[in-house]
Design an enzyme around this catalytic site. Structure first.
Site, short mmCIF file in Angstrom:
data_model
loop_
_atom_site.label_atom_id
_atom_site.label_comp_id
_atom_site.label_asym_id
_atom_site.label_seq_id
_atom_site.Cartn_x
_atom_site.Cartn_y
_atom_site.Cartn_z
N ALA A 108 0.81 -1.23 0.00
CA ALA A 108 0.00 0.00 0.00
C ALA A 108 0.84 1.27 0.00
O ALA A 108 0.32 2.35 -0.28
CB ALA A 108 -0.93 0.01 1.22
N ARG A 143 5.40 -3.31 5.25
CA ARG A 143 6.24 -3.52 6.44
C ARG A 143 6.48 -2.23 7.22
O ARG A 143 6.84 -2.25 8.39
CB ARG A 143 7.61 -4.09 6.04
CG ARG A 143 7.57 -5.53 5.57
CD ARG A 143 8.89 -5.88 4.93
NE ARG A 143 9.22 -4.89 3.88
CZ ARG A 143 10.32 -4.89 3.16
NH1 ARG A 143 11.22 -5.83 3.34
NH2 ARG A 143 10.54 -3.97 2.23
N GLU A 147 5.83 3.93 -27.74
CA GLU A 147 6.02 4.90 -26.67
C GLU A 147 7.08 5.90 -27.09
O GLU A 147 8.04 5.54 -27.77
CB GLU A 147 6.43 4.19 -25.39
CG GLU A 147 5.31 3.33 -24.83
CD GLU A 147 5.78 2.48 -23.67
OE1 GLU A 147 6.26 3.05 -22.68
OE2 GLU A 147 5.67 1.26 -23.77
N HIS A 159 0.57 -7.67 -23.21
CA HIS A 159 -0.37 -6.67 -23.73
C HIS A 159 -0.69 -6.88 -25.22
O HIS A 159 -1.86 -6.88 -25.63
CB HIS A 159 0.18 -5.26 -23.55
CG HIS A 159 0.55 -4.94 -22.13
ND1 HIS A 159 -0.22 -5.33 -21.06
CD2 HIS A 159 1.59 -4.27 -21.60
CE1 HIS A 159 0.35 -4.91 -19.95
NE2 HIS A 159 1.44 -4.27 -20.24
P1 NAP Z 1 7.31 -0.68 -5.01
O1 NAP Z 1 7.14 0.77 -5.22
O2 NAP Z 1 8.68 -1.23 -4.83
O3 NAP Z 1 6.43 -1.07 -3.72
C1 NAP Z 1 6.50 -2.34 -3.13
C2 NAP Z 1 5.54 -2.40 -1.96
O4 NAP Z 1 5.66 -3.68 -1.36
C3 NAP Z 1 5.80 -1.37 -0.88
O5 NAP Z 1 4.59 -0.93 -0.33
C4 NAP Z 1 6.59 -2.17 0.16
O6 NAP Z 1 6.41 -1.57 1.40
C5 NAP Z 1 5.89 -3.52 0.05
N1 NAP Z 1 6.72 -4.64 0.48
C6 NAP Z 1 7.97 -4.95 0.06
N2 NAP Z 1 8.42 -6.04 0.69
C7 NAP Z 1 7.42 -6.45 1.53
C8 NAP Z 1 7.28 -7.53 2.45
N3 NAP Z 1 8.26 -8.43 2.67
N4 NAP Z 1 6.11 -7.64 3.13
C9 NAP Z 1 5.10 -6.74 2.94
N5 NAP Z 1 5.19 -5.70 2.09
C10 NAP Z 1 6.33 -5.56 1.40
O7 NAP Z 1 6.64 -1.53 -6.18
P2 NAP Z 1 5.49 -1.06 -7.18
O8 NAP Z 1 6.11 -0.30 -8.30
O9 NAP Z 1 4.38 -0.47 -6.42
O10 NAP Z 1 5.05 -2.47 -7.81
C11 NAP Z 1 4.27 -3.41 -7.11
C12 NAP Z 1 3.98 -4.58 -8.05
O11 NAP Z 1 3.24 -4.09 -9.16
C13 NAP Z 1 5.24 -5.22 -8.65
O12 NAP Z 1 4.99 -6.59 -8.86
C14 NAP Z 1 5.38 -4.53 -10.00
O13 NAP Z 1 6.05 -5.33 -10.94
C15 NAP Z 1 3.92 -4.39 -10.38
N6 NAP Z 1 3.65 -3.29 -11.32
C16 NAP Z 1 4.01 -2.01 -11.02
C17 NAP Z 1 3.72 -1.00 -11.92
C18 NAP Z 1 4.06 0.44 -11.60
O14 NAP Z 1 3.71 1.28 -12.44
N7 NAP Z 1 4.69 0.72 -10.48
C19 NAP Z 1 3.05 -1.29 -13.13
C20 NAP Z 1 2.69 -2.61 -13.40
C21 NAP Z 1 2.98 -3.59 -12.48
P3 NAP Z 1 7.45 -1.79 2.63
O15 NAP Z 1 8.82 -1.60 2.08
O16 NAP Z 1 7.02 -0.77 3.63
O17 NAP Z 1 7.19 -3.16 3.11
#
Ligand code: NAP
Length: 483
Positions: free
Chosen positions: A18, A51, A216, A240
């Site tokens: 989140a 976390r 893109e 996609h």
């Molecule tokens: P991110 O910014 O790195 O966020 C990861 C989240 O996971 C953070 O809230 C982190 O919070 C939490 N987390 C990490 N390790 C954890 C653990 N051991 N237990 C519980 N929570 C944990 O990643 P994101 O970009 O949001 O991407 C999330 C997923 O969506 C990934 O699989 C990514 O490939 C996919 N995705 C992202 C996008 C995009 O535009 N960002 C687009 C398509 C798909 P804490 O560090 O506080 O735990």
């Protein structure tokens, strides 16, 4: 007239990750938009988890800040915003450890729809799914939502499916491909299956070829390290572009149910023929002025990952044998543009002596920008200067045709509400993802084993010269990107 919204049932949405980028930019703003139009019922709650040590007030404050940044109109709707923020909870939990699970179990109401959105690294899917199941947090009616990338190849996709299926039934698993949440992509189904006009023409007798382009204008800056491990084939084509191909090529399902639609998509993927190396062009963008090259952005001076790919794909079935589908996607191209162009064959016999102005009929379905549909036609050039032909388009931009009803919505909004409704039609089924990897793996192995390295291309154009030749050699040509 603003379109009517049907409120969904009360729910608890547990958002893992989140505090992450996707939650902040897409998921939480999307939920706020649905709340603002009255689709989220009073009994809905969003339980953020990660976390990071935070209390409810700190989480609410962080979400408030994200909404002001990514849904700026929220600032003008302070009463609604307050009410939305009041629906938030936060539970600190470590996906890989013991912390937080008991608190989460107590926070969830058994008598509402429960959705667990795993917006975290796929490496955490297995431990989250097994904790939800083994600790009795999820029930047989709960839904679990997972993000792309769904695997790096067939073996890893099977592992992820195994992680999920050990704990949830397939009907509980929602694999997101956000392209399926785009209005125009869904419109492709309405266009094909709610009209009688196109179906008789929608086959190899009448369609010369299909072009699917997702271009893109930006490079991979900011996510170069991640992208370099995947490349255009894994990041875009396997998911996609494959979905766009399936919806364009599939047989009419017997009814509009999630399994009937997905059965037909799987049949298309299974009918794809192997793609031979001469039918694939890979590219990597060069530096331009002070803007770095792909390799600079990827931080890998020897990278052989493609930032562009074009390929000719044949579908070995009765409907499409003899009609190639050309796929093309890349970074740093002339414009940001996604479209499907269905190019029809010419008339069987031409009676006009001057054919100069004639172009093949084509239906162009634009996903972005300016969602809409264009039909390319040939007419008589006006005036008495001889019977000459000219090309004119029938153009329907949804924003003009539908006014306020065409207000763009982010794909995530639609998809999250479908999860709550329990409608899996726009989500990928496990066998579908595996079939797509089974097709992609040997193609990728072809260049990973023996090359060739991607061809360099200049930013701001249409990709490498060889990609143009892919069509030229067959007497066809690509539509201009953004043209
Ligand atoms: P991110 O910014 O790195 O966020 C990861 C989240 O996971 C953070 O809230 C982190 O919070 C939490 N987390 C990490 N390790 C954890 C653990 N051991 N237990 C519980 N929570 C944990 O990643 P994101 O970009 O949001 O991407 C999330 C997923 O969506 C990934 O699989 C990514 O490939 C996919 N995705 C992202 C996008 C995009 O535009 N960002 C687009 C398509 C798909 P804490 O560090 O506080 O735990």
């Amino acid at each position: 007239m603003v379109s009517r919204v049907i409120p969904v049932d009360p729910f608890d949405l547990v958002l893992f990750g989140a505090t992450g980028d996707l939650a902040r930019r897409k998921i939480l703003p999307g939920l706020f938009h649905r709340f603002a139009v009255g689709q989220m019922p009073d009994g809905a709650r969003i339980i953020g988890t990660a976390r990071s040590a935070m209390n409810r007030a700190e989480f609410t404050e962080a979400v408030h800040a994200s909404l002001l940044e990514f849904a700026p109109e929220a600032a003008k709707q302070s009463a609604l915003l307050e009410k939305f923020l009041a629906s938030l909870e936060y539970v600190r939990a470590d996906a890989g450890g013991e912390d937080g699970w008991d608190t989460l179990a107590k926070a969830i109401r058994p008598d509402v729809v429960q959705a667990f959105y795993l917006s975290v690294s796929p490496a955490l899917f297995g431990s989250i799914a097994s904790n939800l199941k083994s600790r009795g947090i999820a029930s047989a009616n709960s839904r679990v939502v997972v993000e792309k990338p769904f695997g790096h190849d067939l073996a890893s996709a099977r592992d992820l499916n195994g992680d999920l299926r050990r704990n949830f039934d397939e009907h509980q698993i929602y694999r997101i491909d956000h392209y399926l949440g785009k209005e125009t992509v869904q419109n492709l189904m309405a266009l094909r299956f709610a009209n009688a006009l196109w179906e008789p023409l929608w086959n190899s007798t009448h369609v010369d070829h299909v072009q699917i382009t997702v271009a893109e204008s930006l490079g991979v800056e900011g996510r170069g390290e991640y992208y370099d491990r995947s490349g255009a084939m894994r990041d875009m084509v396997q998911n996609h572009l494959m979905q766009l191909l399936c919806l364009t090529a599939m047989e009419p399902p017997s009814r509009f149910t999630s399994d009937a639609v997905r059965d037909e998509k799987v049949k298309v993927i299974e009918a794809l023929e192997p793609v031979a190396p001469p039918d694939i062009v890979r590219g990597q963008y060069r530096a331009q002025g002070s803007a770095g090259s792909y390799r600079d952005h990827a931080g890998n001076p020897h990278s052989s990952t493609e930032s562009f790919i074009a390929m000719k794909v044949n579908i070995g079935n009765w409907r499409w044998a003899g009609t190639p589908f050309y796929l093309r996607t890349g970074k740093k191209l002339r414009a940001r543009c996604s479209e499907i162009a269905v190019v029809f064959r010419g008339p069987p016999h031409m009676i006009f002596p001057d054919m100069a102005g004639r172009r093949s009929n084509a239906m162009i379905i634009r996903l972005q920008p300016d969602e809409g549909i264009t039909l390319r036609n040939t007419i008589k050039e006006p005036g008495p200067g001889g019977f000459r032909l000219a090309e004119v388009s029938l153009d329907m931009t949804f924003a003009e045709a539908l006014g306020e009803r065409a207000e763009p919505q982010d794909a995530y909004e639609r998809l999250i509400m479908d999860v709550i409704r329990g409608d899996q039609t726009l989500f990928m089924r496990g066998d579908e993802v595996e079939a797509a990897w089974a097709w992609a793996d040997p193609i990728i192995a072809g260049w990973e084993d023996v090359g060739p390295a991607p061809s360099p291309y200049d930013p701001g154009g249409s990709g490498p010269e060889d990609a143009l030749m892919l069509l030229h050699r067959e007497g066809r040509r690509w539509r201009e990107i953004g043209g």
